[in-house]
Design an enzyme around this catalytic site. Structure first.
Site, short mmCIF file in Angstrom:
data_model
loop_
_atom_site.label_atom_id
_atom_site.label_comp_id
_atom_site.label_asym_id
_atom_site.label_seq_id
_atom_site.Cartn_x
_atom_site.Cartn_y
_atom_site.Cartn_z
N ALA A 1 36.15 -28.85 -34.05
CA ALA A 1 35.59 -29.13 -32.73
C ALA A 1 34.64 -30.31 -32.80
O ALA A 1 34.19 -30.69 -33.88
CB ALA A 1 34.85 -27.90 -32.21
N ARG B 1 13.99 -24.05 -13.61
CA ARG B 1 14.98 -23.76 -14.65
C ARG B 1 14.96 -24.89 -15.67
O ARG B 1 14.94 -26.06 -15.31
CB ARG B 1 16.40 -23.66 -14.07
N GLU C 1 37.83 -33.31 -39.30
CA GLU C 1 37.25 -32.11 -39.89
C GLU C 1 38.21 -31.35 -40.80
O GLU C 1 37.78 -30.66 -41.71
CB GLU C 1 36.74 -31.18 -38.80
N GLU D 1 39.11 -34.99 -33.86
CA GLU D 1 38.34 -33.95 -34.54
C GLU D 1 39.19 -33.17 -35.54
O GLU D 1 38.72 -32.84 -36.63
CB GLU D 1 37.71 -33.00 -33.51
N ARG E 1 25.44 -23.47 -39.42
CA ARG E 1 24.77 -23.77 -38.16
C ARG E 1 23.30 -23.39 -38.29
O ARG E 1 22.96 -22.22 -38.40
CB ARG E 1 25.42 -23.02 -36.99
N GLU F 1 29.61 -31.37 -42.72
CA GLU F 1 31.06 -31.52 -42.86
C GLU F 1 31.49 -31.69 -44.32
O GLU F 1 32.63 -31.41 -44.67
CB GLU F 1 31.55 -32.73 -42.06
N PRO G 1 26.38 -20.97 -20.01
CA PRO G 1 26.02 -21.52 -18.70
C PRO G 1 24.63 -21.15 -18.21
O PRO G 1 24.15 -21.76 -17.24
CB PRO G 1 27.10 -20.96 -17.77
N GLY G 2 23.96 -20.23 -18.84
CA GLY G 2 22.59 -19.92 -18.46
C GLY G 2 21.57 -20.90 -19.00
O GLY G 2 20.43 -20.94 -18.54
N GLU H 1 27.18 -27.51 -20.98
CA GLU H 1 28.27 -27.88 -21.89
C GLU H 1 29.57 -27.19 -21.47
O GLU H 1 29.64 -25.98 -21.32
CB GLU H 1 27.95 -27.48 -23.33
#
Length: 171
Positions: free
Chosen positions: A48, A9, A69, A65, A36, A118, A87-88, A92
């Site tokens: 965030a 994995r 921000e 934050e 992004r 930002e 989660p795969g 995080e």
């Protein structure tokens, strides 16, 4: 693995993050538009950031934050939800906080200098019910934003009673 097999994995180790669902007295949630690069688009997001200060309490990271921000501070903090973003492929973990009793930080007090994406990140106040509609209509794609908006909306139906303390331990 079942049957004694071994499986390789690949995954990303991550220090963790925080996000802030800041809801004002008018029932609006603070959203940002942030570019992004991996998805090559502007996304609606909550303020965030990465847990990048060793030993910093999560709520302090969230407050930092929100100030950096969006230029706001909050007098009241609660834990909304904890989630794994993907989660795969990553470990995080992100805690989404509810921030209320908000106050704009005067420019002369907010010493944070914005960098990179930002610089061009507008702050927009969206009625919470409209934010829910945007999430359910597929207009919001950021998973912590969706989780935070839906959790804040659910909590608002009970006047934000029964939420975990901002200092609640991570499970």
């Amino acid at each position: 693995m079942p049957g004694g097999e071994t499986a390789d994995r690949d995954y990303v180790r991550h220090p963790g993050s925080v996000a802030v669902a800041a809801v004002d007295d008018a029932g609006r949630v603070l959203l940002l538009r942030q570019y992004r690069h991996p998805v090559q688009r502007l996304l609606w997001e909550l303020p965030a950031g990465i847990r990048d200060v060793p030993g910093e309490p999560l709520v302090d990271c969230a407050a930092r934050e929100l100030a950096e921000e969006a230029g706001y501070r909050a007098a009241t903090w609660h834990t909304l939800v904890d989630l794994y973003t993907s989660p795969g492929m990553s470990d995080e973990r992100i805690r989404v906080f509810l921030a209320r009793d908000l106050e704009r930080i005067p420019d002369e007090e907010n010493t944070y200098v914005r960098h990179h994406e930002e610089i061009d990140m507008p702050v927009e106040w969206v009625p919470l019910d409209e934010a829910v509609e945007k999430a359910l209509a597929g207009m919001i794609h950021n998973s912590p934003a969706i989780a935070g908006i839906l959790a804040a909306y659910a909590a608002s139906s009970d006047d934000y009673k029964g939420l975990r303390a901002a200092s609640a331990p991570e499970a």
